[in-house]
Design an enzyme around this catalytic site. Structure first.
Site, PDB file in Angstrom:
ATOM      1  N   GLU A  51     -38.361 -58.798  96.947  1.00 49.65           N
ATOM      2  CA  GLU A  51     -37.044 -58.712  96.843  1.00 49.65           C
ATOM      3  C   GLU A  51     -36.408 -58.554  95.391  1.00 49.65           C
ATOM      4  O   GLU A  51     -37.027 -58.878  94.210  1.00 49.65           O
ATOM      5  CB  GLU A  51     -36.243 -59.918  97.285  1.00 49.65           C
ATOM      6  N   ASP A  52     -35.531 -57.803  95.333  1.00 47.80           N
ATOM      7  CA  ASP A  52     -35.055 -57.524  93.563  1.00 47.80           C
ATOM      8  C   ASP A  52     -34.270 -58.532  92.996  1.00 47.80           C
ATOM      9  O   ASP A  52     -34.703 -59.306  92.017  1.00 47.80           O
ATOM     10  CB  ASP A  52     -34.161 -56.164  93.561  1.00 47.80           C
ATOM     11  N   ARG A  92     -30.214 -47.009  89.232  1.00 47.24           N
ATOM     12  CA  ARG A  92     -31.450 -47.490  89.764  1.00 47.24           C
ATOM     13  C   ARG A  92     -32.483 -47.253  88.770  1.00 47.24           C
ATOM     14  O   ARG A  92     -33.669 -47.967  88.627  1.00 47.24           O
ATOM     15  CB  ARG A  92     -31.855 -47.211  90.982  1.00 47.24           C
ATOM     16  N   ASP A 127     -29.114 -63.481  95.502  1.00 49.36           N
ATOM     17  CA  ASP A 127     -27.946 -63.839  95.024  1.00 49.36           C
ATOM     18  C   ASP A 127     -27.426 -64.654  95.953  1.00 49.36           C
ATOM     19  O   ASP A 127     -27.554 -66.247  95.586  1.00 49.36           O
ATOM     20  CB  ASP A 127     -27.241 -62.565  95.102  1.00 49.36           C
ATOM     21  N   PHE A 167     -23.487 -59.272  87.017  1.00 46.40           N
ATOM     22  CA  PHE A 167     -23.752 -58.384  87.844  1.00 46.40           C
ATOM     23  C   PHE A 167     -24.746 -57.238  87.070  1.00 46.40           C
ATOM     24  O   PHE A 167     -24.361 -56.607  86.061  1.00 46.40           O
ATOM     25  CB  PHE A 167     -22.729 -57.253  88.551  1.00 46.40           C
TER      26      PHE A 167
HETATM   27  P1  IMP Z   1     -27.722 -61.790  98.840  1.00 49.08           P
HETATM   28  O1  IMP Z   1     -27.979 -61.405 100.070  1.00 49.08           O
HETATM   29  O2  IMP Z   1     -26.434 -62.163  98.436  1.00 49.08           O
HETATM   30  O3  IMP Z   1     -28.767 -62.771  98.257  1.00 49.08           O
HETATM   31  O4  IMP Z   1     -27.941 -60.305  97.979  1.00 49.08           O
HETATM   32  C1  IMP Z   1     -29.096 -59.983  97.842  1.00 49.08           C
HETATM   33  C2  IMP Z   1     -28.864 -58.202  97.625  1.00 49.08           C
HETATM   34  O5  IMP Z   1     -27.628 -58.034  97.249  1.00 49.08           O
HETATM   35  C3  IMP Z   1     -29.919 -57.953  96.701  1.00 49.08           C
HETATM   36  O6  IMP Z   1     -30.967 -57.350  97.354  1.00 49.08           O
HETATM   37  C4  IMP Z   1     -29.206 -56.542  96.175  1.00 49.08           C
HETATM   38  O7  IMP Z   1     -29.507 -55.515  96.518  1.00 49.08           O
HETATM   39  C5  IMP Z   1     -27.967 -57.070  96.132  1.00 49.08           C
HETATM   40  N1  IMP Z   1     -27.151 -57.557  94.753  1.00 49.08           N
HETATM   41  C6  IMP Z   1     -26.951 -59.014  94.417  1.00 49.08           C
HETATM   42  N2  IMP Z   1     -26.627 -59.191  93.005  1.00 49.08           N
HETATM   43  C7  IMP Z   1     -26.860 -57.993  92.646  1.00 49.08           C
HETATM   44  C8  IMP Z   1     -26.536 -57.505  91.306  1.00 49.08           C
HETATM   45  O8  IMP Z   1     -26.135 -58.308  90.204  1.00 49.08           O
HETATM   46  N3  IMP Z   1     -26.944 -56.273  91.041  1.00 49.08           N
HETATM   47  C9  IMP Z   1     -26.879 -55.272  91.913  1.00 49.08           C
HETATM   48  N4  IMP Z   1     -27.548 -55.718  93.300  1.00 49.08           N
HETATM   49  C10 IMP Z   1     -27.061 -57.062  93.677  1.00 49.08           C
HETATM   50 MG    MG Z   2     -27.965 -52.917  96.147  1.00 47.06          MG
END
Ligand code: IMP
Ligand code: MG
Length: 183
Positions: A101-102, A167, A105, A154
């Site tokens: 995963e990137d 990206r 959050d 962000f």
């Molecule tokens: P989660 O479900 O809230 O944990 O979100 C995960 C996904 O939200 C990541 O795989 C990203 O694609 C996107 N995301 C969350 N925070 C950021 C950020 O700071 N920058 C860019 N994408 C984000």
């Molecule tokens: Mg995204």
């Protein structure tokens, strides 16, 4: 050659620091799975750069799979809704999976994916995440291989986008909403 930095992006983690950390994570994975093979499951789109670097630094016979997931619109807030946009190409039954995963959050995406993937009967599932934003977590998640913990900002670059942009920045930066986006 220095990479172009758009005026609205404040550099946060350099390409050099990322590379060093990714190599450490890869070494850890190589040790943990010694004598076995691993399926790296790259969650698209955000993890494609991290997954490519991680894969090349792992000294094991690996297989790559990609799972397309959308959890955000063109916004910087989680919708909490996870949509699978592209499925795996092969079964992962009996495989040792590392979900790549990137960023974790809210944790909603990874919790959902873990549950989904369990249903496909892999031998094991671990998580590698480049970034973690603990401030916004809604679901407790176990991250087995973590790159960096960051504040509630962000971030873009190194695979991560804002409205599909940035990206390809080779480093991680913070998007500054007070600056107008460059064309
Ligand atoms: P989660 O479900 O809230 O944990 O979100 C995960 C996904 O939200 C990541 O795989 C990203 O694609 C996107 N995301 C969350 N925070 C950021 C950020 O700071 N920058 C860019 N994408 C984000
Ligand atoms: Mg995204």
């Amino acid at each position: 050659m220095p990479a172009f930095t758009p005026p609205e992006v404040r550099p946060l983690i350099s390409a050099e620091r990322i590379a060093a950390r990714v190599n450490e994570l890869a070494a850890q994975i190589t040790r943990d799975y010694a004598g076995r093979s691993v399926v790296l499951l790259s969650v698209l789109k955000g993890s494609f750069v991290f997954a490519a670097d991680l894969a090349r630094a792992i000294d094991l016979p690996i297989r790559m799979e990609f799972l397309g997931v959308r959890s955000y619109g063109d916004d910087t807030k989680s919708s909490g809704v996870v949509q699978i946009t592209q499925d795996l190409t092969r079964p992962v039954t009996g495989d040792d999976l590392v979900i790549v995963e990137d960023i974790i959050d809210t944790g909603l995406t990874i919790s959902y994916l873990r549950e989904q993937l369990k249903g496909r009967n892999p031998a094991s599932v671990k998580v590698a995440a480049l970034l973690h934003k603990p401030a916004r977590i809604q679901r407790e998640v176990e991250i087995d291989y973590l790159g960096f913990t960051i504040d509630d900002v962000f971030v873009v670059g190194y695979g991560l986008d804002y409205a599909e942009r940035y990206r390809n920045l080779p480093y991680l930066g913070v998007l500054d909403p007070s600056q107008p986006a460059s064309k």
